[in-house]
Write an enzyme that holds these catalytic residues in place. Structure first.
Site, short mmCIF file in Angstrom:
data_model
loop_
_atom_site.label_atom_id
_atom_site.label_comp_id
_atom_site.label_asym_id
_atom_site.label_seq_id
_atom_site.Cartn_x
_atom_site.Cartn_y
_atom_site.Cartn_z
CG LEU A 57 0.54 -9.71 3.79
CD1 LEU A 57 2.02 -9.38 3.86
CD2 LEU A 57 -0.28 -8.45 3.67
CB THR A 58 -4.43 -13.53 -0.16
OG1 THR A 58 -4.94 -12.26 -0.55
CG2 THR A 58 -5.10 -13.98 1.14
CB CYS A 59 -1.21 -10.31 -3.32
SG CYS A 59 -2.81 -9.59 -3.64
CE1 TYR A 60 3.86 -9.06 -3.14
CE2 TYR A 60 2.24 -8.23 -1.58
CZ TYR A 60 3.07 -8.03 -2.66
OH TYR A 60 3.12 -6.81 -3.26
CG ASN A 61 0.79 -17.50 -2.20
OD1 ASN A 61 -0.42 -17.32 -2.21
ND2 ASN A 61 1.47 -17.85 -3.26
#
Length: 59
Positions: free
Chosen positions: A26-30
């Protein structure tokens, strides 16, 4: 990038073949979500497989 702090969390999987699931990112949330693999070797293999351009994360 050295200031990005990636959080690794547990990924619940409702399957008896948990070792066949790739991790999810979940790249938006690291966040990197990992199933409870049966061994470190399985986890390593699934992470390396997910990094291949034609595969990706998640199943």
């Amino acid at each position: 990038m050295d200031k990005v702090q990636m959080q690794v969390t547990f990924l619940p999987v409702q399957s008896s073949s948990i070792d066949h699931h790739r991790p999810e990112a979940l790249t938006c949330y690291n966040m990197l979500q990992l199933p409870a693999y049966s061994a470190k070797d399985v986890m390593r293999d699934q992470l390396l497989e997910a990094l291949k351009p034609d595969k990706g994360f998640s199943t």
